[in-house]
Design an enzyme around this catalytic site. Structure first.
Site: not given
Ligand SMILES: Cc1ncc(COP(=O)(O)O)c(C=O)c1O
Length: 327
Positions: A74-76, A78
């Site tokens: 859930q990387s912002n 990325c």
């Protein structure tokens, strides 16, 4: 005069600085202001786009056609990179920590897919060999005749630091406009680049307030070192004369709770309270965890003498959807 390197104009800036009067009145103590970096864009909202303005400019100057970067599922960072890559016509390959979810993807991962990023999921044990994974994918793209450009976790490096040096410059005019002289600038710290940039910028633009990173993972010693490394890289790569050794790095690692991306119920309570009281949406991984931590510090009286405190809202909205069953 600070001379900034070339950047792409991708973020909606300057972002507003707003007081949270209802919240501040309710808890007593200093007035809490929020720098609305959750408003830096729509799908690209949050802190990463400020760093990526500089890092992607560098990638393009280097002739890159393919961006490789990494983060949690859930990387912002990325998600912002995937969307900006699509916006700029660059291929994006994401190296994600954690298996592909069995159920439908949501939040940031859903947007990564929608923006057409190529995604490789790795179990946590394999993700630990991150430098090797980067090397493999870079080789892969070179063999195809592409020009890959690696961006580290969170775009936190010497170049990315410029994003929050620029934010500190905005804060200097915000403080002037509102006639305030805050006693503290606090932000969530996850990979250190936001804090590094703010710490440099606070000195360069005479903000006269310590920058406090509220860690969402790892320990204080880790971030002391990481933020220092990013600041050193910034100084060396851009031949800056600022004496960074005398800059204090303040990290509070008391509010991580059960671990990265794991939030206890009180953080969700704070998220609900802020949404209802101020219409401000925080996320459980970064901004909510850090803001909750800051409120605890205020409640125990650590800032009793402060008149104004600034919290940098670094975004993270889409991560909330991935944890909505906790609300
Ligand atoms: C929403 C959000 N806030 C804060 C952070 C922390 O910023 P940094 O990685 O620069 O420490 C991140 C990323 O790690 C983030 O995605």
């Amino acid at each position: 005069m600070i001379s900034f390197p070339n950047k792409l104009y991708l973020a909606q800036t300057p972002t507003p600085l707003q007081p949270l009067d209802r919240l501040s009145d309710a808890i007593g103590g200093p007035r809490i202001w929020v720098k609305r970096d959750d408003l830096t864009g729509c799908a690209i909202s949050g802190n990463k786009v400020r760093k990526l303005e500089f890092v992607l400019a560098q990638a393009i100057e280097n002739g890159a056609d393919t961006i490789i970067t990494c983060g949690g599922v859930q990387s912002n960072h990325c998600r912002a990179t995937a969307i900006l890559g699509a916006q700029l016509g660059l291929k994006v390959h994401l190296i994600l920590r954690g298996e592909e979810p069995e159920e439908k993807s949501s939040g940031n991962l859903f947007l990564d897919q929608l923006a057409g990023a190529t995604i490789s999921h790795y179990p946590v044990s394999e993700y630990q060999t991150l430098p090797k994974l980067f090397q493999q994918w870079e080789q892969h793209y070179r063999a195809l005749g592409n020009t890959p450009f690696p961006i580290p976790t969170g775009a936190s490096n010497g170049t990315g630091a410029w994003g929050y040096v620029a934010c500190a410059k905005e804060l200097a005019s915000d403080f002037q406009e509102h006639q305030i002289s805050p006693s503290l600038i606090a932000c969530a710290t996850g990979s250190g680049g936001t804090q590094a940039g703010l710490t440099l910028g606070a000195e360069l633009f005479n903000l006269a307030a310590p920058v406090l990173g509220i860690a969402v993972c790892d320990d204080a010693a880790y971030f002391q070192n990481k933020v220092r490394e990013d600041m050193k890289a910034w100084k060396t790569e851009y031949q800056q004369s600022l004496d960074i050794e005398q800059l204090a790095i303040h990290v509070n690692a008391e509010h991580i709770g059960p671990g990265y991306a794991k939030a206890p119920p009180e953080i969700f309570d704070t998220i609900k309270y802020l949404a209802k009281t101020e219409g401000l949406i925080l996320d459980p991984v970064y901004s909510g965890k850090a803001f909750h931590g800051l409120l605890q510090e205020i409640k125990v009286g650590h800032y009793n003498n402060a008149k104004d405190i600034v919290f940098i809202h670094t975004g993270g909205l889409f991560g909330l959807f991935a944890q909505r069953d906790q609300l």
